[in-house]
Structures are given as C-alpha cells and as structure tokens.
Design a protein around this motif. Sequence first.
Motif, PDB file in Angstrom:
ATOM      1  N   ALA A  73      32.643  26.824  37.190  1.00 43.05           N
ATOM      2  CA  ALA A  73      33.187  27.886  36.345  1.00 43.05           C
ATOM      3  C   ALA A  73      32.895  29.255  36.939  1.00 43.05           C
ATOM      4  O   ALA A  73      33.732  30.163  36.894  1.00 43.05           O
ATOM      5  CB  ALA A  73      32.612  27.783  34.931  1.00 43.05           C
ATOM      6  N   ALA A  74      31.698  29.421  37.512  1.00 42.63           N
ATOM      7  CA  ALA A  74      31.346  30.696  38.143  1.00 42.63           C
ATOM      8  C   ALA A  74      32.224  30.964  39.359  1.00 42.63           C
ATOM      9  O   ALA A  74      32.654  32.102  39.587  1.00 42.63           O
ATOM     10  CB  ALA A  74      29.867  30.692  38.545  1.00 42.63           C
ATOM     11  N   VAL A  75      32.501  29.919  40.132  1.00 41.91           N
ATOM     12  CA  VAL A  75      33.432  30.071  41.258  1.00 41.91           C
ATOM     13  C   VAL A  75      34.797  30.510  40.743  1.00 41.91           C
ATOM     14  O   VAL A  75      35.460  31.376  41.331  1.00 41.91           O
ATOM     15  CB  VAL A  75      33.549  28.753  42.055  1.00 41.91           C
ATOM     16  N   GLY A  76      35.211  29.914  39.610  1.00 45.29           N
ATOM     17  CA  GLY A  76      36.474  30.312  39.002  1.00 45.29           C
ATOM     18  C   GLY A  76      36.481  31.778  38.618  1.00 45.29           C
ATOM     19  O   GLY A  76      37.498  32.468  38.758  1.00 45.29           O
ATOM     20  N   SER A  77      35.351  32.281  38.133  1.00 43.50           N
ATOM     21  CA  SER A  77      35.253  33.695  37.779  1.00 43.50           C
ATOM     22  C   SER A  77      35.394  34.583  39.016  1.00 43.50           C
ATOM     23  O   SER A  77      36.092  35.604  38.991  1.00 43.50           O
ATOM     24  CB  SER A  77      33.907  33.978  37.100  1.00 43.50           C
ATOM     25  N   VAL A  78      34.719  34.188  40.099  1.00 42.77           N
ATOM     26  CA  VAL A  78      34.831  34.936  41.349  1.00 42.77           C
ATOM     27  C   VAL A  78      36.280  34.979  41.810  1.00 42.77           C
ATOM     28  O   VAL A  78      36.819  36.040  42.168  1.00 42.77           O
ATOM     29  CB  VAL A  78      33.949  34.305  42.444  1.00 42.77           C
ATOM     30  N   VAL A  79      36.922  33.812  41.784  1.00 44.44           N
ATOM     31  CA  VAL A  79      38.306  33.719  42.251  1.00 44.44           C
ATOM     32  C   VAL A  79      39.233  34.558  41.378  1.00 44.44           C
ATOM     33  O   VAL A  79      40.111  35.270  41.886  1.00 44.44           O
ATOM     34  CB  VAL A  79      38.758  32.246  42.272  1.00 44.44           C
ATOM     35  N   MET A  80      39.048  34.501  40.053  1.00 42.65           N
ATOM     36  CA  MET A  80      39.894  35.290  39.156  1.00 42.65           C
ATOM     37  C   MET A  80      39.776  36.781  39.453  1.00 42.65           C
ATOM     38  O   MET A  80      40.777  37.496  39.530  1.00 42.65           O
ATOM     39  CB  MET A  80      39.523  35.017  37.702  1.00 42.65           C
ATOM     40  N   LEU A  81      38.554  37.245  39.617  1.00 41.87           N
ATOM     41  CA  LEU A  81      38.337  38.666  39.875  1.00 41.87           C
ATOM     42  C   LEU A  81      38.912  39.076  41.231  1.00 41.87           C
ATOM     43  O   LEU A  81      39.555  40.128  41.350  1.00 41.87           O
ATOM     44  CB  LEU A  81      36.850  38.994  39.809  1.00 41.87           C
ATOM     45  N   ARG A  82      38.695  38.242  42.241  1.00 45.28           N
ATOM     46  CA  ARG A  82      39.205  38.559  43.575  1.00 45.28           C
ATOM     47  C   ARG A  82      40.733  38.492  43.604  1.00 45.28           C
ATOM     48  O   ARG A  82      41.393  39.359  44.191  1.00 45.28           O
ATOM     49  CB  ARG A  82      38.621  37.591  44.603  1.00 45.28           C
ATOM     50  N   MET A  83      41.301  37.467  42.992  1.00 46.96           N
ATOM     51  CA  MET A  83      42.755  37.351  42.954  1.00 46.96           C
ATOM     52  C   MET A  83      43.379  38.512  42.191  1.00 46.96           C
ATOM     53  O   MET A  83      44.400  39.070  42.601  1.00 46.96           O
ATOM     54  CB  MET A  83      43.168  36.024  42.301  1.00 46.96           C
ATOM     55  N   GLY A  84      42.764  38.852  41.046  1.00 53.39           N
ATOM     56  CA  GLY A  84      43.294  39.945  40.252  1.00 53.39           C
ATOM     57  C   GLY A  84      43.286  41.255  41.019  1.00 53.39           C
ATOM     58  O   GLY A  84      44.289  41.967  41.088  1.00 53.39           O
ATOM     59  N   ARG A  85      42.152  41.564  41.638  1.00 52.37           N
ATOM     60  CA  ARG A  85      42.036  42.822  42.379  1.00 52.37           C
ATOM     61  C   ARG A  85      42.967  42.813  43.586  1.00 52.37           C
ATOM     62  O   ARG A  85      43.646  43.818  43.879  1.00 52.37           O
ATOM     63  CB  ARG A  85      40.598  43.033  42.831  1.00 52.37           C
ATOM     64  N   THR A  86      43.009  41.695  44.296  1.00 52.78           N
ATOM     65  CA  THR A  86      43.858  41.603  45.480  1.00 52.78           C
ATOM     66  C   THR A  86      45.326  41.798  45.120  1.00 52.78           C
ATOM     67  O   THR A  86      46.053  42.534  45.790  1.00 52.78           O
ATOM     68  CB  THR A  86      43.675  40.227  46.158  1.00 52.78           C
ATOM     69  N   THR A  87      45.769  41.156  44.052  1.00 51.18           N
ATOM     70  CA  THR A  87      47.168  41.260  43.651  1.00 51.18           C
ATOM     71  C   THR A  87      47.513  42.679  43.214  1.00 51.18           C
ATOM     72  O   THR A  87      48.594  43.197  43.534  1.00 51.18           O
ATOM     73  CB  THR A  87      47.474  40.273  42.510  1.00 51.18           C
TER      74      THR A  87
END
Length: 243
Positions: A73-87
Amino acid sequence: MSRAPRDVRVSRTQFGETWVYESIVGALPGIDLTDGEAIALQLGLFEVFVVFFAWAYDLWQAVVPGTIAVGVAAVGSVVMLRMGRTTRETNLPDAYTRLLFGSSIEVVLGVLAFVALVTHLFVYDPLQGQTTLLESVFGRQPPVVVVYLTLLVLWDLCYRIGTSWWAAIVSVWGSWRYTVDPATARTLRIADGWNVVFGVAQVALVPFILDQPVMLLAVGGHVVAVTVVSTVAAVTLDVDENS
C-alpha cells in the motif's frame, strides 16, 4: 483513428487536479507534510498497529502478511504521488487531466474491488468448506479490532488498485487520441512506468494466496493487465517530433 487537436488550457482547479488520496493529504488542517513524510507516517502508523495487535492477541503469524500488505500500500502511495506530479508537469489537454483526476472514477473502481474482496472473504471462501484465508491468518475467532484494521489496510490496497486501473485506461485512451511533443511523451512514459512498478510490487502478495485460486487469478490478472495496458499506452504514443 483521427487525432483530436489540443484543447485550449483552462484552470484545472475548477475540475480538480488531484486524486482523492492527494486531496486528503494536502487538506489536513495545520499539517504540511512532504510526500516522504506522508508516506512514512502512513507506513509507520499501520505497522505499529500491526505489531501491537500481534502482541496483544498473540497473532504473530499475521505480522509478515500484514507488513507486506502495508508495504505494498505504501508503494502504491509513492506511485500515486509520483504519477500525479509527473502527469501534471506535462502540457496535456485539460480534458485528459480532468478525466484522470477530476472524475474520481478511481474511487468507484476501488469500491468495486473492495466489495468483491469482502464478498470473497466472508461469503465465497467460507462456502468452500476449507480453512478460510482469514482463519489461516487470525484463527477461527479473530478479534474484531484486528478484522477492522485488516479491512482498512485492504481498502487502502483496493483504492490504489482502482487508481492503477484508471490511470492505465486513461493513459491508453490519451495515447490513441492525442498527439504530443517529445518532452510530454517522455513524461507520460515515466508515469506509465510508475504504474507498472506498482503492479509488480503486488507480486509480493502472491505467496499468501497461493491456495486461493480466485484471489490468485484476480491479483495476477490485474498485474498482467495493468502492465500490458500501460506498455501499450507508452508504445503507441503519437509523438510530433517537429514540435
């Protein structure tokens, strides 16, 4: 398939430019956390509860699967934040970002995944006449508070899985619909890569569901589907090399 021209940019904030998780983290009153701090708090808080309840109810066999679930779940949080910022760093049409962030469809998909999981755990699995997944981890009479925490962590996972589905779908739709400049293409491919990272991270759950064919199929199918769709989105991007 015809490519749509770029939309005229308007303020994204009127539609919402973040996923629900990002909005919650950013809206906490009196708290200004960096991405790392927010994720560390999430990981640390959940892990403290996992270890505390394992100690309180002598459920040490649940520590490893619980820790793995919290970690994924924590990895998912990292990915969500990185994907959101990147997009959001890209020069994308407003329709794209509005669909990805402002629709909140990732919440709907997360709810559907969570309801399916709960139905499996409390209805389908007991009907099989064998030791259920919950019994194998918590025994025949699991403490109520432990089940509560378990469902909370599972919802966390399901929400991030729903986000992963939606990000992959929007990504492949955008790849077929819009023509982008090389810099935007590189950024979108990085976002697709982050989505694949989260899919691969979920493989860590597999050892705990090897005797659960339905869940194994669901997790495996999700990982494969997100990986394939995200890869297709990255490969089929229509790039205007002259822009």
